[in-house]
Design an enzyme around this catalytic site. Sequence first.
Site, short mmCIF file in Angstrom:
data_model
loop_
_atom_site.label_atom_id
_atom_site.label_comp_id
_atom_site.label_asym_id
_atom_site.label_seq_id
_atom_site.Cartn_x
_atom_site.Cartn_y
_atom_site.Cartn_z
N PRO A 2 0.85 -1.19 0.12
CA PRO A 2 -0.03 0.05 -0.02
C PRO A 2 0.76 1.34 -0.10
CG PRO A 2 -0.71 -1.43 1.47
CD PRO A 2 0.58 -1.86 0.97
N GLU A 3 0.50 2.28 -0.86
CA GLU A 3 1.28 3.44 -1.07
C GLU A 3 0.62 4.72 0.10
OE1 GLU A 3 2.60 4.99 -4.81
OE2 GLU A 3 2.33 2.85 -5.53
N LYS A 52 4.22 5.39 4.75
CA LYS A 52 3.80 4.22 4.85
C LYS A 52 3.35 3.60 6.34
CE LYS A 52 5.36 2.94 0.35
NZ LYS A 52 6.08 1.96 -0.53
N ARG A 253 12.63 -2.91 -8.09
CA ARG A 253 11.03 -2.88 -8.36
C ARG A 253 10.86 -2.84 -10.11
NH1 ARG A 253 7.83 -1.43 -4.12
NH2 ARG A 253 6.45 -2.27 -5.61
#
Length: 265
Positions: A2-3, A52, A253
């Site tokens: 989740p951002e 976060k 990523r």
Amino acid sequence: MPEGHTIHRLARRHRNLLRGHAVTASSPQGRFEDGAAVIDGAVLLGTDAWGKHLFHDYGDHVLHVHLGLYGKFRDGSGTPPEPRGALRLRLVGGGHWLDLRGPTACELLAAPEVEARTARLGPDPLRPDADVERFLDRVGRSRAPAGTLLLDQSVIAGVGNVYRAEVLLRAGISPWTAGRDVTRPVWQAVWEGLVVLLRAGVRAGRIVTTEPEDRERPAGRARRVDAHYVYGRAGLPCRRCGTPVQRDELAARSIFWCPVCQPAD
């Protein structure tokens, strides 16, 4: 993972449900049994989010949660369901319940520990006290690629892989351009773009970065296939110039970018 917009939504949601109420805390899984016993019966005074990281304030103790890749909250009203599976933490109060599963971190901190934790984080574009000058100074001096800097939570907090790809496209920056080779006004535009995009994410509960005129279906709610310019669109045409979107690895990523709209130096 989740951002930042998701964590700020959770902080607001939990504040609305439980603030001012004494909570019954338990750890059906058993991995947070001691911590749950400490806050059991305590009143939730407020919640906060930084990047976060989510914080629940119980006065002498602060519950810190980082969801990581697999963490998830679920909530409801009335009597909570029978606990099942790896339920790390359950909070019940004010006629509502919260269940937490699979977080990377679920721990109790004292106030000095909270300050130490947030001091290691970069400014959060969703926070009113965000220090944008700290961000601009850091990226403007760095040899690291822009795409690496935006995922570094000590540089800027709350930005994840989707927002990284999308804001770089909007700013016309190649992910591999060194931070110090991007002008300060362009970095300022990146920050301001993230403020807009993250706030929109908090309101909508999803990440939509495209303008209506750049979508296949301009009218109505943005469909999932219309939500992004480049993220997840490897091989598909760039929504702005039609060039096939590229995909590579950067900072461990996947990074998506348009080689025409984001030319390398």
